[in-house]
Design an enzyme around this catalytic site. Structure first.
Site, short mmCIF file in Angstrom:
data_model
loop_
_atom_site.label_atom_id
_atom_site.label_comp_id
_atom_site.label_asym_id
_atom_site.label_seq_id
_atom_site.Cartn_x
_atom_site.Cartn_y
_atom_site.Cartn_z
N SER A 137 2.51 -2.29 1.00
CA SER A 137 1.66 -3.44 0.75
C SER A 137 0.19 -3.05 0.91
O SER A 137 -0.26 -2.09 0.27
CB SER A 137 2.08 -4.59 1.68
OG SER A 137 1.50 -5.80 1.28
N TRP A 138 -0.57 -3.74 1.74
CA TRP A 138 -1.96 -3.35 1.98
C TRP A 138 -2.06 -1.90 2.46
O TRP A 138 -3.01 -1.19 2.13
CB TRP A 138 -2.60 -4.28 3.01
CG TRP A 138 -3.81 -3.73 3.70
CD1 TRP A 138 -3.90 -3.30 4.99
CD2 TRP A 138 -5.11 -3.51 3.11
NE1 TRP A 138 -5.18 -2.84 5.26
CE2 TRP A 138 -5.93 -2.95 4.13
CE3 TRP A 138 -5.65 -3.73 1.85
CZ2 TRP A 138 -7.27 -2.62 3.91
CZ3 TRP A 138 -6.98 -3.39 1.64
CH2 TRP A 138 -7.78 -2.85 2.65
N ASP B 175 9.46 -8.65 -6.75
CA ASP B 175 8.28 -8.84 -5.90
C ASP B 175 7.32 -9.82 -6.55
O ASP B 175 6.65 -9.49 -7.54
CB ASP B 175 7.60 -7.48 -5.67
CG ASP B 175 6.55 -7.52 -4.58
OD1 ASP B 175 5.95 -8.58 -4.34
OD2 ASP B 175 6.33 -6.45 -3.96
N HIS C 172 9.12 -8.37 -2.00
CA HIS C 172 8.06 -7.69 -1.27
C HIS C 172 8.49 -7.26 0.13
O HIS C 172 8.00 -6.27 0.65
CB HIS C 172 6.83 -8.60 -1.18
CG HIS C 172 5.57 -7.88 -0.83
ND1 HIS C 172 4.99 -6.94 -1.67
CD2 HIS C 172 4.77 -7.95 0.26
CE1 HIS C 172 3.89 -6.47 -1.11
NE2 HIS C 172 3.73 -7.06 0.06
N GLY D 150 -0.85 -5.77 5.80
CA GLY D 150 -1.73 -6.86 6.23
C GLY D 150 -2.66 -7.27 5.09
O GLY D 150 -2.19 -7.73 4.06
#
Length: 323
Positions: free
Chosen positions: A119-120, A275, A303, A50
């Site tokens: 990711s986050w 990515d 990604h 996120g």
């Protein structure tokens, strides 16, 4: 540092959680969590991306339920956690999320647990592991980010060099006077505007840009941001802009500088060479600063992943599950 070997283990069948709850973490916040697999198995926490990307459970199938106790949770304000971010984002910062993770570990009674996220989620894992290294077993990071100002600027301005048409539309979504400034902060203001039409338009344009960045990823899931249900889409954008406008409440380069705190924690960093959202350099520099981490570069992946990236995740999880 770099490992180019590969294997193709299989995803495990979906296993329904046998326990779940809403953990009261204070500030009027209740964090949804659920656990599945062997209650006596190796504990692992899956940390979603996120920010604001809660509710997805697919990564649970990466774990052998006969070997692992898999815990999933939704970060503040998203997924099944309460309240919805339309109420307030006042008590929603990186520090709050790290405290929530540690409180969840204590609530579930684990002395240590392994961590997996992308990711986050990889940023959040790094912050947690540097704060509580004694509580962490192995780590698997996918699509590595450290949420530096440079990474944020790349995603919402720099990569526009490669996508000028889509970026011009994204830039045009904020008032003209703000187009040469901080676009993330401008969108954060728009998705908090009193006018619901302004909020909805800004959220849609934000997700259209996110989709444009991953649209080249034929092996992944292009279009995933705009496909969110209206309430989830608004929650995602409000939380995402809130965190990125504040640079995740991290000092510039904090996580790379603190990599020495991770010494001795086995880790696999899995990153796609294609990515555009989070270029490979972050994972590369982190692997150099973290001797007990190894980097797997996935040649065909962006990604949002590819079959080869999925196989790399499964292989890392299987290896750590044998320990």
């Amino acid at each position: 540092m770099s490992d180019t070997t590969s294997s193709a283990p299989q995803m495990f069948p979906e296993v329904e959680p046998d326990s779940s709850g809403l953990l009261d973490v204070g500030d009027g916040q209740r964090i949804y969590w659920e656990a599945a697999g062997d209650p006596a198995g190796k504990p692992v926490l899956v940390v979603h991306g996120g920010p604001g990307g809660g509710g997805r459970r697919g990564l649970r199938r990466s774990f052998d339920p006969a070997r692992y106790r898999v815990v999933m949770f939704d970060q503040r304000g998203c997924g099944a956690s309460l309240p919805h971010p339309s109420v307030s984002l006042e008590h929603n910062t990186t520090g709050h999320l790290i405290a929530d993770m540690e409180r969840l570990r204590e609530h579930l009674g684990f002395e240590r647990w392994s961590l997996l996220g992308g990711s986050w989620g990889s940023t959040l894992i790094l912050v947690y592991a540097q704060a509580y290294p004694q509580r962490v077993g192995e780590i698997v990071l996918i699509g590595v980010t450290t949420t530096t100002p440079a990474e944020i600027d790349w995603l919402y301005r720099g990569v526009g060099l490669l996508l000028p048409d889509a970026w011009e539309r994204f830039r045009a979504g904020v008032p003209e006077a703000e187009r040469d400034g901080d676009l993330v902060a401008a969108y954060a203001r728009l998705v908090n505007d009193p006018d619901p039409a302004v909020r909805e338009r800004a959220a849609r344009m934000w997700c259209e840009w996110e989709d444009a960045v991953i649209a080249h990823e034929s092996a992944g899931t292009p279009g995933q941001y705009s496909a969110k249900l209206d309430a989830d889409l608004m929650a995602f954008v409000r939380i995402c802009t809130h965190y990125f406008a504040h640079r995740a409440w991290l000092s510039d380069g904090q996580l790379l500088a603190g990599a020495h705190r991770l010494d001795g924690i086995p880790a696999t960093l899995i990153h796609g060479r294609l990515d555009l959202s989070a270029p490979l350099r972050t994972a590369w520099e982190l692997a150099k600063a973290w001797p007990s981490a190894r980097l797997r570069i996935i040649e065909d992946s962006g990604h949002t992943g590819s079959p080869a990236m999925r196989d790399a995740v499964l292989a890392a999880v299987a290896e750590y599950g044998r320990g």
